[in-house]
Design an enzyme around this catalytic site. Structure first.
Site, short mmCIF file in Angstrom:
data_model
loop_
_atom_site.label_atom_id
_atom_site.label_comp_id
_atom_site.label_asym_id
_atom_site.label_seq_id
_atom_site.Cartn_x
_atom_site.Cartn_y
_atom_site.Cartn_z
N HIS A 173 0.39 -1.37 0.32
CA HIS A 173 0.24 0.05 0.39
C HIS A 173 1.24 1.26 -0.03
O HIS A 173 0.38 2.43 0.78
CB HIS A 173 -0.99 0.19 0.92
C1 LIG Z 1 -0.76 -7.95 -3.83
C2 LIG Z 1 -1.28 -6.37 -3.77
C3 LIG Z 1 -1.91 -6.74 -3.67
C4 LIG Z 1 -3.00 -5.92 -2.91
N1 LIG Z 1 -4.55 -6.17 -2.09
C5 LIG Z 1 -5.33 -5.21 -1.65
C6 LIG Z 1 -6.47 -5.10 -1.56
O1 LIG Z 1 -6.91 -6.13 -1.57
N2 LIG Z 1 -7.40 -3.96 -1.56
C7 LIG Z 1 -6.77 -2.73 -1.36
O2 LIG Z 1 -7.68 -1.57 -1.23
N3 LIG Z 1 -6.27 -2.41 -2.24
C8 LIG Z 1 -4.88 -3.77 -2.28
N4 LIG Z 1 -3.85 -3.10 -2.75
C9 LIG Z 1 -2.93 -2.06 -3.43
C10 LIG Z 1 -4.56 -1.03 -4.51
O3 LIG Z 1 -4.55 -2.05 -5.71
C11 LIG Z 1 -3.16 0.13 -4.42
O4 LIG Z 1 -3.34 0.92 -3.58
C12 LIG Z 1 -4.04 0.95 -6.18
O5 LIG Z 1 -4.40 0.22 -7.09
C13 LIG Z 1 -3.07 2.00 -6.70
O6 LIG Z 1 -3.63 3.04 -7.61
P1 LIG Z 1 -2.72 3.68 -8.73
O7 LIG Z 1 -3.41 3.82 -9.68
O8 LIG Z 1 -2.17 4.30 -7.82
O9 LIG Z 1 -1.48 2.71 -9.25
P2 LIG Z 1 -1.54 1.04 -10.02
O10 LIG Z 1 -3.32 0.25 -9.61
O11 LIG Z 1 -0.86 0.26 -9.29
O12 LIG Z 1 -1.94 2.01 -11.21
C14 LIG Z 1 -0.72 2.38 -11.61
C15 LIG Z 1 -0.63 1.54 -13.29
O13 LIG Z 1 0.32 2.36 -14.05
C16 LIG Z 1 1.83 1.45 -14.78
N5 LIG Z 1 2.56 2.03 -14.87
C17 LIG Z 1 4.13 2.55 -14.03
N6 LIG Z 1 4.43 3.02 -14.69
C18 LIG Z 1 4.36 2.84 -15.44
C19 LIG Z 1 4.80 3.70 -17.07
N7 LIG Z 1 6.77 4.30 -16.58
N8 LIG Z 1 5.08 3.37 -18.34
C20 LIG Z 1 3.63 2.96 -18.47
N9 LIG Z 1 2.40 2.41 -17.08
C21 LIG Z 1 3.32 3.16 -15.87
C22 LIG Z 1 1.68 -0.12 -14.25
O14 LIG Z 1 1.50 -0.65 -14.60
C23 LIG Z 1 -0.03 0.62 -13.18
O15 LIG Z 1 -1.59 -0.26 -14.13
C24 LIG Z 1 -2.46 -4.40 -3.50
C25 LIG Z 1 -1.89 -3.94 -4.18
C26 LIG Z 1 -1.37 -4.89 -4.44
C27 LIG Z 1 0.37 -4.71 -5.33
#
Ligand SMILES: Cc1cc2nc3c(=O)[nH]c(=O)nc-3n(C[C@H](O)[C@H](O)[C@H](O)COP(=O)(O)OP(=O)(O)OC[C@H]3O[C@@H](n4cnc5c(N)ncnc54)[C@H](O)[C@@H]3O)c2cc1C
Length: 511
Positions: A452
């Site tokens: 997280h």
């Molecule tokens: C294994 C795991 C279990 C989890 N379990 C839970 C849960 O049960 N409940 C919950 O609430 N939260 C959970 N989380 C946390 C939650 O999923 C994250 O807080 C949330 O998805 C973050 O959202 P975001 O949009 O900030 O990043 P992300 O959802 O990680 O999205 C970022 C995106 O950007 C892309 N990206 C990154 N860098 C680049 C680049 N340079 N160029 C192009 N694309 C790129 C990535 O591939 C990804 O698709 C979990 C996370 C993980 C990893």
């Protein structure tokens, strides 16, 4: 110069939890052409929709294999910190636990930044998850777990024997209680950012999904003009006529800012990167939840043993609840160390430990850690991986609260309901670990991440904030950040709902 095919109105870098929500809402609320750029697969595999297989395998097959620098308080261990690399991002591989009731946490944001109070966020929350008293259709109606293991039932009964309230689904950390976690599922399948928001818009004439890695921003005259994307040995510039939005997650958004010359000037100079904007807080205040396995011998065979899966598949095909719908951690509790105040510990049940198939796990997570770290580019290899240092347990009270939490879990494990389930000897930390020193050693040796990370481009109304209350990058035009990195503080719960809420709110602020 970019050609017409590479020019859009909005360029969203990152097709994760936030990126999918924002793309959908910008399509609905504007007339703009939208490019959504994602490094990972543009089509989440079918098995990522099946909860059991996706939580067991997704983090190995569809992730960025990030890891931390050696963690001083964890015996110098590097901690694996994988994040989703696929459309839907980490929300396509996560455990689907939904925690939208975060009023106490959001109140902290609202107190510090205009426009982020629980009341200001209520319409966005209602649109995303539904909310009592606010009209509208929820994009992500929360589901009760379709599969409930005997271990989770016994755990909740044991919590009840100790007087812990169980008042329906456990949708947030705002009070001490236990229950089943609501899930981002529909009909026993994953239903999250990709499935709920983006999939229905595939084929929309104003949406283009581009596969490639965003390397850096293109900037001119104090404003963002687009991004440079690398794919298969080639590079192309994707131009934005209105705005660029970074939605790369808390580890990549600050790295791409720094690679573009936006960040702490000293560090950028040491890395040989020209300084476009000195913003010392980029990458700072990295916060993450620390979790700890607590294993007990199981008196019952896990429902997810390999030889049981064909039967589970048949039950699923017959439309009945089966372990394939399980997120492997369907129940839990919020507790307060010291016995008073807001919950700071979260428990999550696992009917089968990943490390030991004959054990059940009552996982303990510290959800209000004080420790803060940072993400920075490596001055010796600025084009390589970022240096990720969450500084786990660097604030001494964090260790003490986990030690105290172990005692609380042991007490629950001794109760009659879990004895009746057949919970046996303690495998980890083991009965010999009794003294505070032994338990502290266990914490240091086994603590890991709950996945997280947040806070590395924090929002604020002050001059040092990386983004303002409208999520615009400080001092640069036409550039916003919308993802976990902008959080002002780490919610005391799983973070995905908070991220999607931020993206819903961002769409309001942008249109
Ligand atoms: C294994 C795991 C279990 C989890 N379990 C839970 C849960 O049960 N409940 C919950 O609430 N939260 C959970 N989380 C946390 C939650 O999923 C994250 O807080 C949330 O998805 C973050 O959202 P975001 O949009 O900030 O990043 P992300 O959802 O990680 O999205 C970022 C995106 O950007 C892309 N990206 C990154 N860098 C680049 C680049 N340079 N160029 C192009 N694309 C790129 C990535 O591939 C990804 O698709 C979990 C996370 C993980 C990893």
């Amino acid at each position: 110069m970019p050609g017409g095919d590479d020019t859009f109105d909005y360029v969203i870098a990152g097709g994760g939890a936030a990126g999918c929500v924002l793309a959908r809402r910008l399509l609905e609320r504007t007339d703009g052409r939208i490019a959504l750029i994602e490094a990972g697969s543009a089509l989440p595999n079918r098995w990522l929709g099946t909860p059991l297989t996706s939580v067991r395998l997704g983090r190995w097959w569809h992730s960025w294999p990030f890891e931390t620098v050696p963690q001083q308080a964890l015996h110098g261990r590097r901690i694996a910190l994988p994040m989703g690399r696929v459309l839907g991002g980490s929300a396509s591989i996560n455990a689907m636990i939904a925690q939208p009731a975060l009023d106490a946490d959001i109140a902290e944001w609202g107190a510090a930044v205009e426009g982020w109070s629980p009341a200001a966020l209520a319409p966005a929350r209602a649109r995303a998850f539904g909310m009592a008293g606010v009209a509208g259709v929820a994009q992500l109606p929360l589901a009760a777990p379709a599969f409930r293991s005997a271990f989770s039932e016994a755990f909740l009964a044991a919590c009840g024997e100790g007087g812990l309230p169980n008042e329906g689904l456990l949708d947030g950390p705002d009070s001490v209680r236990c229950g089943y976690y609501p899930l981002l599922q529909r009909n026993g399948r994953r239903f999250s950012a990709f499935q709920a928001y983006l999939a229905p818009m595939r084929g929309h004439p104003r949406l283009t999904v581009i596969t490639g890695k965003v390397v850096r921003l293109t900037l001119a005259q104090g404003e963002a003009r687009g991004v440079v994307v690398a794919h298969g040995g080639t590079r192309r510039v994707i131009a934005a006529e209105r705005e660029v939005i970074l939605a790369l997650g808390a580890l990549e958004s600050p790295r791409v800012l720094m690679a573009s010359g936006i960040g702490p000037a000293d560090l950028l100079r040491r890395a040989g990167i020209g300084v476009v904007r000195d913003l010392p807080d980029v990458g700072e205040r990295l916060a993450d939840h620390v979790r700890l396995p607590l294993l007990f011998h199981s008196g019952q065979t896990s429902p997810a043993r390999l030889w049981r899966l064909p039967g589970a598949l048949l039950r699923r095909m017959a439309g009945r609840a089966s372990v394939l719908a399980s997120n492997c951690c369907e129940a839990g509790a919020y507790l307060s160390s010291g016995g008073a105040g807001r919950p700071d510990l979260q428990l999550i049940t696992h009917f089968q430990s990943v490390a030991d198939g004959a054990a059940v796990d009552i996982e303990l997570t510290l959800v209000r850690p004080l420790s803060r770290g940072r993400v920075s580019i490596d001055p010796a290899a600025p084009d390589g991986r970022a240096l990720i240092d969450p500084a786990y347990l660097s604030a001494p009270p964090d260790l003490e609260r986990l030690v105290e939490g172990i005692g609380m879990v042991r007490e629950i494990a001794r109760r009659p309901a879990l004895a009746a389930f057949g919970i046996g000897g303690e495998r980890l930390p083991g009965p010999a670990a009794v003294s505070r020193e032994a338990l502290a050693r266990h914490v240091r040796a086994t603590a890991t991440t709950a996945f997280h990370p947040v806070g590395t481009c924090r929002m604020g109304d002050d001059d040092a904030a990386v983004v303002d209350g409208r999520l615009r990058v400080n001092g640069l035009a036409r550039l916003r950040i919308v993802d976990a990195s902008v959080m002002l503080s780490l919610p005391a719960a799983n973070t995905c709902c908070a991220v999607m809420l931020i993206a819903e709110r961002a769409a309001e602020l942008m249109t």
